[in-house]
Each structure stands twice: as C-alpha cells, then as structure tokens.
Design a protein around this motif. Structure first.
Motif, short mmCIF file in Angstrom:
data_model
loop_
_atom_site.label_atom_id
_atom_site.label_comp_id
_atom_site.label_asym_id
_atom_site.label_seq_id
_atom_site.Cartn_x
_atom_site.Cartn_y
_atom_site.Cartn_z
N MET A 1 16.55 38.42 2.19
CA MET A 1 16.06 39.69 1.69
C MET A 1 17.11 40.36 0.83
N GLU A 2 16.64 41.12 -0.15
CA GLU A 2 17.57 41.90 -0.94
C GLU A 2 17.00 43.29 -1.13
N LEU A 3 17.86 44.26 -1.22
CA LEU A 3 17.44 45.63 -1.39
C LEU A 3 18.20 46.24 -2.54
N TRP A 265 21.22 46.71 4.95
CA TRP A 265 20.25 45.72 4.46
C TRP A 265 20.94 44.58 3.72
N LYS A 266 22.08 44.85 3.17
CA LYS A 266 22.81 43.83 2.43
C LYS A 266 23.64 42.92 3.33
N PRO A 271 15.14 40.08 9.75
CA PRO A 271 14.42 41.20 10.36
C PRO A 271 13.40 40.84 11.43
N THR A 272 12.92 39.59 11.47
CA THR A 272 11.92 39.23 12.48
C THR A 272 12.53 38.59 13.72
N ARG A 276 18.61 37.59 17.58
CA ARG A 276 19.80 37.41 16.73
C ARG A 276 20.97 38.23 17.26
N SER A 277 22.16 37.84 16.83
CA SER A 277 23.37 38.61 17.12
C SER A 277 23.45 39.77 16.13
N PRO A 278 24.25 40.80 16.42
CA PRO A 278 24.40 41.91 15.48
C PRO A 278 24.92 41.41 14.13
N ALA A 279 24.41 41.98 13.07
CA ALA A 279 24.79 41.59 11.71
C ALA A 279 26.04 42.31 11.25
N ILE A 280 26.47 43.29 12.02
CA ILE A 280 27.66 44.09 11.65
C ILE A 280 28.84 43.69 12.51
#
Length: 280
Positions: A1-3, A265-266, A271-272, A276-280
């Motif tokens: 995904m890109e925003l 978002w970057k 998102p589904t 998953r593990s945290p993206a941060i």
C-alpha cells in the motif's frame, strides 16, 4: 500500500492484499474537511457483556429477504422512529432499504449475516452488524448500520457507517466493530486519522488493542462516499459515508497520535493481517 498526502485529499492506492492482486482504487477525503484527524476515542465499559451472542445471528430463510431481516433487527420499517420513506418503483422504501440495496449491488447479491447490537442511547435504535464471509476471497468483511442515525458536529458532509475487512474467520471482529459503532456514536467522529483505544485485546488470539480510521480497503471511492439514502426531492440531505476500520497495536496508536496517519501508513504494514507484529 502507498499513501500520498495532498493539499485537500488523502490518497491511498491499493496494490495488493495478502499478496493477492486487487483492483486499483484511489480514495480521497471529502472537500472542506481536514484530511486527517487527531481524535483519539476510548471505549468505556465492558465490551463483551453488551455485544450480541453469536447465536443471535439472522440468516435468510424461505420467503425472507435481506431487507426483511435488517428491518427485524433495526426496527426500521413501517412505524419505525427512524423510518424515512421514499417512493421507488411503485412502493415505499425505507432508509435502510436504500442502504442495503447499495450493499447488495457491491456484494453481487451475496447473502450476509446480521447481528443486532442493542442500543444504549436514548431515542436511537440499535446498530446492526452486516457480515460477509470470504468476501473478498479469504477476508471477513463487516459493515454497520445504525451509527449514521446519530449526530455529531463534524458530520457536515454525511454520516458514517463502518467497514472492516480482516484475514480471519473469527466473528468477534465483527462484533467489535458493531460495539464501537453503538457505544461511540455521537461522541467519536470516526474521521480519517481517528484512533480508538480498546484498552484490551480485541479478540483473544490477536495482540491488537486499537483501531485507526481511514478509507475502506475493499471499496472504490464511488462506492463508499455519498451514498444517498434521502427522500425524493431532498436528495443529498441524508448521505452515508462508509469509513474503514483498521486493527492496530497500542504502540501504533500512540505513533499515529504523535506523528500522524501518513507516517504510519508508510511503515509497510499489512492492514488485513490481525496476527502481525507491530510495524513501528
């Protein structure tokens, strides 16, 4: 995904979900509204003591229609407090009929399940969870009806309903969205960039404890913005906008509140994926 964040619009291009190619869609926020919000909503009270038990699910049987079932759990029918009748093809159609007809077109007539959530708001009927299994392929997709019956000062260009799509078969995800819609209607704006704190795991098998709000993952812009459910002669006076709900971790909620949705978002998250593990 890109925003991509522009002067008056938030744009998200959906390239793939779970490695599966999806139709390209461009989402933009409605004009004259701030593209992102810094609202952080908190759920008050016990979650699972209020949400409907799965045994209360309604499915269509012989002689029943989707509209009949949705009317039965919302009370939006003849004599209903929130009934807004229109003349359509020679018969009277309610507000909920117009909304459900829109969903039927989007789903290709797929049969959903309906779960009612009892109202805790005086003067408002309950919320209904409209649940589609394996739509799109492999996803559980839930939409609400009833949030838009409330009022909020920020809802100047339409009232929201919610949409969640997750890679799971656990219907508790649907109940969580219905619970949020009922509990927070009138207080949480559910605007893009809003975060909602559960304060505990949303479902037992996922570590996620919050949601963020943005454009729906599985709908095109024309399908989730400006859904007219108003009476003839007053078109555009009663409009529903479907808002996407995304499960996130607590550390991600804090990051969004501090740095904004665009920065999160970057981060390359899926998102589904509710495991998953945290993206941060």
């Amino acid at each position: 995904m890109e925003l991509a964040l522009e002067d008056t619009a938030v744009t998200i291009k959906v390239l793939s979900v779970g490695g599966k190619r999806m139709s390209r869609a461009i989402y933009s926020q409605m004009p004259r509204r701030s593209p992102l919000s810094n609202h952080d909503c908190t759920v008050q009270g016990q979650l699972w003591g209020i949400v409907v038990d799965p045994k209360c699910c309604h499915r269509m049987g012989s002689g029943s229609t989707s509209v009949d079932l949705l009317r039965s759990v919302t009370g939006d029918g003849p004599g209903g407090v929130h009934r807004r009748a229109i003349v359509q093809s020679g018969h009277m159609a309610s507000r909920v009929e117009k909304y459900l007809a829109h969903l039927d077109r989007l789903s290709g007539g797929r049969e959903p399940r309906f779960f009612p959530v009892e109202s805790t708001k005086q003067g408002l009927r309950g919320v209904t969870e409209i649940v589609y299994d394996d739509l799109p392929d492999g996803l559980l997709t839930t939409l609400t009806y009833g949030l838009s019956l409330a009022e909020h000062p920020e809802w100047q260009h339409g009232s929201p309903e919610l949409c969640l799509s997750v890679n799971s078969t656990n219907v508790i995800w649907a109940h969580a969205v219905g619970f949020l819609a009922e509990q927070l209607r009138g207080t949480c704006p559910f605007s893009y960039g809003s975060t909602i704190n559960f304060g505990e795991r949303i479902v037992p098998d996922s570590e996620m404890t919050a949601f963020c709000v943005f454009a729906p993952l599985v709908l095109d812009r024309a399908d989730y913005l400006g859904i007219d459910v108003g009476v003839p002669g007053h078109e555009g006076h009663d409009v529903i906008n479907i808002q996407g709900m995304y499960p996130i971790h607590e550390v991600e909620r804090q990051f969004i509140n501090e740095h904004g949705l665009e920065a999160f978002w970057k981060s390359g998250w899926e998102p589904t994926d509710v495991l998953r593990s945290p993206a941060i």
